[in-house]
Design a protein around this motif. Structure first.
Motif, PDB file in Angstrom:
ATOM      1  N   ASP A   1       0.239  16.375  42.772  1.00  0.00           N
ATOM      2  CA  ASP A   1       1.022  15.891  41.633  1.00  0.00           C
ATOM      3  C   ASP A   1       2.197  16.801  41.317  1.00  0.00           C
ATOM      4  OD1 ASP A   1      -0.324  18.081  40.724  1.00  0.00           O
ATOM      5  OD2 ASP A   1      -1.281  17.094  39.015  1.00  0.00           O
ATOM      6  N   LYS A   2       2.573  17.653  42.284  1.00  0.00           N
ATOM      7  CA  LYS A   2       3.654  18.600  42.047  1.00  0.00           C
ATOM      8  C   LYS A   2       4.703  18.495  43.136  1.00  0.00           C
ATOM      9  CE  LYS A   2       4.533  23.546  41.411  1.00  0.00           C
ATOM     10  NZ  LYS A   2       3.957  24.920  41.465  1.00  0.00           N
ATOM     11  N   PHE A   3       5.960  18.528  42.737  1.00  0.00           N
ATOM     12  CA  PHE A   3       7.076  18.515  43.675  1.00  0.00           C
ATOM     13  C   PHE A   3       7.066  19.810  44.485  1.00  0.00           C
ATOM     14  CE2 PHE A   3      11.403  19.544  44.869  1.00  0.00           C
ATOM     15  CZ  PHE A   3      11.816  18.368  45.453  1.00  0.00           C
ATOM     16  N   GLY A   4       7.323  19.706  45.801  1.00  0.00           N
ATOM     17  CA  GLY A   4       7.279  20.929  46.601  1.00  0.00           C
ATOM     18  C   GLY A   4       7.829  20.787  48.012  1.00  0.00           C
ATOM     19  N   PHE A   5       7.209  21.518  48.914  1.00  0.00           N
ATOM     20  CA  PHE A   5       7.666  21.738  50.284  1.00  0.00           C
ATOM     21  C   PHE A   5       7.990  20.432  51.020  1.00  0.00           C
ATOM     22  CE2 PHE A   5       6.516  23.195  54.732  1.00  0.00           C
ATOM     23  CZ  PHE A   5       7.507  24.140  54.863  1.00  0.00           C
ATOM     24  N   ALA A   6       7.030  19.522  51.093  1.00  0.00           N
ATOM     25  CA  ALA A   6       7.237  18.274  51.824  1.00  0.00           C
ATOM     26  C   ALA A   6       8.306  17.411  51.162  1.00  0.00           C
ATOM     27  CB  ALA A   6       5.927  17.493  51.933  1.00  0.00           C
TER      28      ALA A   6
ATOM     29  N   LEU B   1       2.954   6.287  51.046  1.00  0.00           N
ATOM     30  CA  LEU B   1       3.553   6.519  49.729  1.00  0.00           C
ATOM     31  C   LEU B   1       3.141   5.509  48.662  1.00  0.00           C
ATOM     32  CD1 LEU B   1       7.092   7.537  51.002  1.00  0.00           C
ATOM     33  CD2 LEU B   1       5.431   9.032  49.878  1.00  0.00           C
ATOM     34  N   LYS B   2       2.188   4.669  48.975  1.00  0.00           N
ATOM     35  CA  LYS B   2       1.725   3.692  47.984  1.00  0.00           C
ATOM     36  C   LYS B   2       1.191   4.414  46.751  1.00  0.00           C
ATOM     37  CE  LYS B   2      -1.338  -0.267  47.343  1.00  0.00           C
ATOM     38  NZ  LYS B   2      -2.372  -1.140  47.974  1.00  0.00           N
ATOM     39  N   ASP B   3       1.783   4.109  45.609  1.00  0.00           N
ATOM     40  CA  ASP B   3       1.380   4.667  44.313  1.00  0.00           C
ATOM     41  C   ASP B   3       1.485   6.193  44.260  1.00  0.00           C
ATOM     42  OD1 ASP B   3       0.709   2.088  43.385  1.00  0.00           O
ATOM     43  OD2 ASP B   3      -1.280   2.226  44.284  1.00  0.00           O
ATOM     44  N   LYS B   4       2.366   6.773  45.092  1.00  0.00           N
ATOM     45  CA  LYS B   4       2.523   8.223  45.094  1.00  0.00           C
ATOM     46  C   LYS B   4       3.916   8.602  44.592  1.00  0.00           C
ATOM     47  CE  LYS B   4       0.856  10.837  48.357  1.00  0.00           C
ATOM     48  NZ  LYS B   4       0.521  11.430  49.676  1.00  0.00           N
ATOM     49  N   LYS B   5       3.959   9.629  43.747  1.00  0.00           N
ATOM     50  CA  LYS B   5       5.237  10.152  43.270  1.00  0.00           C
ATOM     51  C   LYS B   5       5.731  11.262  44.178  1.00  0.00           C
ATOM     52  CE  LYS B   5       7.446  11.971  39.077  1.00  0.00           C
ATOM     53  NZ  LYS B   5       7.228  12.366  37.660  1.00  0.00           N
TER      54      LYS B   5
ATOM     55  N   PRO C   1       2.197  24.432  48.342  1.00  0.00           N
ATOM     56  CA  PRO C   1       0.996  24.356  47.496  1.00  0.00           C
ATOM     57  C   PRO C   1       0.126  25.598  47.665  1.00  0.00           C
ATOM     58  CG  PRO C   1       1.315  22.321  48.758  1.00  0.00           C
ATOM     59  CD  PRO C   1       2.278  23.324  49.307  1.00  0.00           C
ATOM     60  N   LYS C   2      -0.611  25.933  46.641  1.00  0.00           N
ATOM     61  CA  LYS C   2      -1.517  27.076  46.700  1.00  0.00           C
ATOM     62  C   LYS C   2      -2.777  26.761  47.507  1.00  0.00           C
ATOM     63  CE  LYS C   2       0.878  29.921  44.120  1.00  0.00           C
ATOM     64  NZ  LYS C   2       1.507  31.126  44.727  1.00  0.00           N
ATOM     65  N   ASP C   3      -3.267  25.542  47.371  1.00  0.00           N
ATOM     66  CA  ASP C   3      -4.499  25.148  48.061  1.00  0.00           C
ATOM     67  C   ASP C   3      -4.253  25.051  49.572  1.00  0.00           C
ATOM     68  OD1 ASP C   3      -7.314  23.851  47.869  1.00  0.00           O
ATOM     69  OD2 ASP C   3      -6.154  22.475  49.121  1.00  0.00           O
ATOM     70  N   PRO C   4      -5.102  25.676  50.407  1.00  0.00           N
ATOM     71  CA  PRO C   4      -4.896  25.675  51.862  1.00  0.00           C
ATOM     72  C   PRO C   4      -4.824  24.271  52.467  1.00  0.00           C
ATOM     73  CG  PRO C   4      -6.518  27.327  51.274  1.00  0.00           C
ATOM     74  CD  PRO C   4      -6.241  26.534  50.031  1.00  0.00           C
ATOM     75  N   TYR C   5      -5.683  23.358  51.977  1.00  0.00           N
ATOM     76  CA  TYR C   5      -5.651  21.997  52.518  1.00  0.00           C
ATOM     77  C   TYR C   5      -4.343  21.304  52.167  1.00  0.00           C
ATOM     78  CZ  TYR C   5      -6.820  17.136  53.432  1.00  0.00           C
ATOM     79  OH  TYR C   5      -6.798  15.840  53.901  1.00  0.00           O
ATOM     80  N   ASP C   6      -3.899  21.454  50.924  1.00  0.00           N
ATOM     81  CA  ASP C   6      -2.630  20.846  50.515  1.00  0.00           C
ATOM     82  C   ASP C   6      -1.453  21.452  51.284  1.00  0.00           C
ATOM     83  OD1 ASP C   6      -3.891  19.167  48.772  1.00  0.00           O
ATOM     84  OD2 ASP C   6      -3.405  20.295  46.957  1.00  0.00           O
ATOM     85  N   ARG C   7      -1.530  22.759  51.570  1.00  0.00           N
ATOM     86  CA  ARG C   7      -0.480  23.389  52.383  1.00  0.00           C
ATOM     87  C   ARG C   7      -0.433  22.771  53.767  1.00  0.00           C
ATOM     88  NH1 ARG C   7      -2.042  28.414  50.303  1.00  0.00           N
ATOM     89  NH2 ARG C   7      -3.017  29.045  52.256  1.00  0.00           N
ATOM     90  N   ALA C   8      -1.621  22.547  54.332  1.00  0.00           N
ATOM     91  CA  ALA C   8      -1.687  21.934  55.664  1.00  0.00           C
ATOM     92  C   ALA C   8      -1.107  20.522  55.641  1.00  0.00           C
ATOM     93  CB  ALA C   8      -3.133  21.907  56.156  1.00  0.00           C
TER      94      ALA C   8
END
Length: 220
Positions: free
Chosen positions: A145-150, A136-140, A84-91
């Protein structure tokens, strides 16, 4: 043109993570299948510390460990972002990758153990699944909302966990009654177009391979 090689095992979720990233980035590469019982001089030279796959060799320089390789691919090659581009999302993404990788060794061993060791391992797997079921409740996807690293790291539980269950012949640990959110996520994950295209198509061969390993372990 950059020379890119990948040393791996066809049945390894860790190898498939790297192939996934390379394909998403559109990187042309040479795949070299290694022999678990007779590792090549190239592998031993490229990863002298752990002597294991996957290893990415880029212009003669080796990079080891699947998620380290994914970060390298993301930073080196053009194409869709993996982290992710956002630092928090990357963390957050790195947190869930570490969680999954910390648990996976015990998870794999559980299906090839016996007696009390296996029962203890099953308890550990169920604890991991409880955490994931809650997350993962209600999470895709794991992050945003983007497929990625994790999500690439999650191939361990998205596909291979079911393969290990089937191959071992144990009573399934993962049921929709026990872990409804995880099962709903897993079904969505496997059938998601961003995932389905890159998961190994030979699931029956994966099961057969690990069944053989389970039989060999039972004889020890």
């Amino acid at each position: 043109m950059a020379e890119v090689k990948l040393l791996g095992f066809w049945y390894s979720p860790f190898s498939h993570r790297v192939e996934w990233a390379l394909k998403i980035k559109g990187v042309k590469y040479e795949y070299i299948e290694e022999d678990r019982n007779s590792k090549s001089p190239l592998l031993l030279q490229s990863n002298p510390v752990h002597k294991k796959i996957p290893v990415l060799i880029h212009n003669g320089k080796p990079i080891c460990e699947s998620m380290v390789i994914l970060e390298y691919i993301d930073e080196t090659f053009e194409g869709p972002s993996i982290l992710p581009k956002d630092p928090y999302d990357r963390a957050l993404a790195r947190f869930w990758v570490k969680f999954l990788d910390d648990k996976i060794a015990a998870m794999i061993k559980t299906f090839f153990r016996k007696g009390e060791e296996q029962e203890k391992g099953k308890e550990e797997v169920c604890e991991m699944l409880k955490v994931l079921d809650n997350e993962l409740k209600d999470k895709k996807f794991f992050v945003g909302d983007k497929f990625g690293f994790a999500d690439m790291a999650a191939n361990l539980v998205g596909l291979w966990l079911g393969v290990f269950e089937e191959a071992s012949g144990l009573v399934p640990l993962v049921t929709s009654e026990k872990f409804p959110n995880f099962c709903a996520w897993r079904d969505e994950y496997i059938n998601c177009s961003q995932v389905k295209e890159y998961l190994p198509p030979r699931r029956d061969e994966l099961v057969a391979f690990f069944q053989a390993r389970a039989r060999a372990a039972a004889k020890k």
